[in-house]
Design a protein around this motif. Sequence first.
Motif, PDB file in Angstrom:
ATOM      1  N   SER A 147     -20.891   2.330  -3.494  1.00 23.77           N
ATOM      2  CA  SER A 147     -20.382   1.957  -4.693  1.00 23.77           C
ATOM      3  C   SER A 147     -20.647   0.335  -4.816  1.00 23.77           C
ATOM      4  O   SER A 147     -21.491  -0.040  -4.093  1.00 23.77           O
ATOM      5  CB  SER A 147     -18.804   2.287  -5.140  1.00 23.77           C
ATOM      6  N   SER A 167     -18.221   2.552 -11.316  1.00 20.07           N
ATOM      7  CA  SER A 167     -16.663   3.093 -11.659  1.00 20.07           C
ATOM      8  C   SER A 167     -16.619   4.194 -11.424  1.00 20.07           C
ATOM      9  O   SER A 167     -15.550   4.982 -10.947  1.00 20.07           O
ATOM     10  CB  SER A 167     -16.455   2.440 -13.152  1.00 20.07           C
ATOM     11  N   GLY A 168     -17.438   5.112 -12.007  1.00 22.64           N
ATOM     12  CA  GLY A 168     -17.491   6.615 -12.055  1.00 22.64           C
ATOM     13  C   GLY A 168     -17.538   7.075 -10.456  1.00 22.64           C
ATOM     14  O   GLY A 168     -16.744   8.001 -10.071  1.00 22.64           O
ATOM     15  N   ASP A 170     -16.580   5.449  -7.831  1.00 20.39           N
ATOM     16  CA  ASP A 170     -15.077   5.262  -7.068  1.00 20.39           C
ATOM     17  C   ASP A 170     -14.098   6.336  -7.858  1.00 20.39           C
ATOM     18  O   ASP A 170     -13.362   6.885  -6.909  1.00 20.39           O
ATOM     19  CB  ASP A 170     -14.501   3.920  -7.683  1.00 20.39           C
ATOM     20  N   SER A 171     -14.138   6.586  -8.907  1.00 21.31           N
ATOM     21  CA  SER A 171     -13.385   7.680  -9.590  1.00 21.31           C
ATOM     22  C   SER A 171     -13.323   9.020  -8.970  1.00 21.31           C
ATOM     23  O   SER A 171     -12.592   9.631  -8.402  1.00 21.31           O
ATOM     24  CB  SER A 171     -13.415   7.758 -10.905  1.00 21.31           C
ATOM     25  N   MET A 172     -14.594   9.444  -8.717  1.00 23.31           N
ATOM     26  CA  MET A 172     -14.958  10.915  -8.125  1.00 23.31           C
ATOM     27  C   MET A 172     -14.448  10.749  -6.695  1.00 23.31           C
ATOM     28  O   MET A 172     -14.129  11.876  -6.295  1.00 23.31           O
ATOM     29  CB  MET A 172     -16.467  11.024  -8.431  1.00 23.31           C
ATOM     30  N   SER A 173     -14.734   9.813  -6.002  1.00 22.43           N
ATOM     31  CA  SER A 173     -14.430   9.798  -4.822  1.00 22.43           C
ATOM     32  C   SER A 173     -12.864   9.991  -4.433  1.00 22.43           C
ATOM     33  O   SER A 173     -12.269  10.697  -3.657  1.00 22.43           O
ATOM     34  CB  SER A 173     -14.856   8.419  -4.011  1.00 22.43           C
ATOM     35  N   LYS A 174     -12.104   9.358  -5.331  1.00 24.68           N
ATOM     36  CA  LYS A 174     -10.503   9.496  -5.080  1.00 24.68           C
ATOM     37  C   LYS A 174     -10.181  10.805  -5.652  1.00 24.68           C
ATOM     38  O   LYS A 174      -9.274  11.229  -4.827  1.00 24.68           O
ATOM     39  CB  LYS A 174      -9.867   8.400  -6.071  1.00 24.68           C
ATOM     40  N   SER A 175     -10.811  11.255  -6.663  1.00 24.41           N
ATOM     41  CA  SER A 175     -10.477  12.690  -6.962  1.00 24.41           C
ATOM     42  C   SER A 175     -10.610  13.670  -5.778  1.00 24.41           C
ATOM     43  O   SER A 175      -9.949  14.509  -5.308  1.00 24.41           O
ATOM     44  CB  SER A 175     -10.919  13.353  -8.234  1.00 24.41           C
ATOM     45  N   SER A 189     -15.122   5.295  -1.118  1.00 23.62           N
ATOM     46  CA  SER A 189     -16.280   4.717  -1.213  1.00 23.62           C
ATOM     47  C   SER A 189     -16.486   3.273  -0.842  1.00 23.62           C
ATOM     48  O   SER A 189     -15.473   2.618  -0.480  1.00 23.62           O
ATOM     49  CB  SER A 189     -16.296   4.659  -3.141  1.00 23.62           C
ATOM     50  N   SER A 256     -11.273   2.596  -2.134  1.00 26.73           N
ATOM     51  CA  SER A 256     -12.725   1.994  -2.157  1.00 26.73           C
ATOM     52  C   SER A 256     -12.475   0.746  -1.428  1.00 26.73           C
ATOM     53  O   SER A 256     -12.001  -0.356  -1.780  1.00 26.73           O
ATOM     54  CB  SER A 256     -12.670   1.702  -3.765  1.00 26.73           C
TER      55      SER A 256
END
Length: 268
Positions: A147, A167-168, A170-175, A189, A256
């Motif tokens: 990222s 940003s996407g 990071d969000s996908m990785s967290k989900s 990430s 992240s």
Amino acid sequence: MSRKRFLDKVIVIPGSTSGVGKASAIAFAKEGGRVIVSGRREEHGQKVVDEIKTFSGEATFVRADVSSHEDIKNLMDKTVEIYGRVDVAFNNFGKHDDGVALIADVKEEHFDAHMNISMKSVWLCMKYQIKTMLKQGKGDYAILNSSSISGVGGGWPFISVYSIAKSGVDSMSKSAAQEYAQNGIRVNSLGGGFFDTEMIHTYFEELAQFYGITKEQLDAEINKSIPLGRMATPQEVANTVLFLCSGEASYITGASIILDGGMSSKYL
């Protein structure tokens, strides 16, 4: 001599024909990993494999264009065919060019290209990597997605599409980290700053033109903005990659991790 951290582990690295990906592939192999080197440039990828073999490391090149659904699926199928499994994935790619513009001036085709390569392709890679890991049963797996610090702290001006895509990621990785933790799959990430690679210098040429300054002037300004006063070497990045994918980071998931020489400390 200490035990190698990735002995007999299978590592797949989309985007490992040069720069950080290459340094990481070599580092994983030196730690006993069996590495799948991948990217679009077969000649470059084979050179990485040949270098790994000079120290009796184990690696194979599989050509894959991350913008191709079929290539990504084939990459994972080939990895299992060659080595029987996958334990670690480092998704190390993104689109840097054709994205320097005021947001109202961004061309639709450039927006779509950045979303497809920098974000959708990460999703596709994770999709097939996770499916493969799940078939293997609960284990000790790691996925790390490349990222950028431009994807945090509210996004950066003039590179909005790149910031949005990261940003996407990071969000996908967290989900994904929350969804698959019980299956033994850690997902993180790596929020990178500026790394001293061929790709970043090509990007700096475009950015310098946008600002109306020379690349040398831009380089100086960039280094001035980094508390450590310089960009990271590919080997320094690889050291962090290996840590996050190793058992030493067994309690880190959904994070992240910022690697930027302190650059973002002023606003994060």
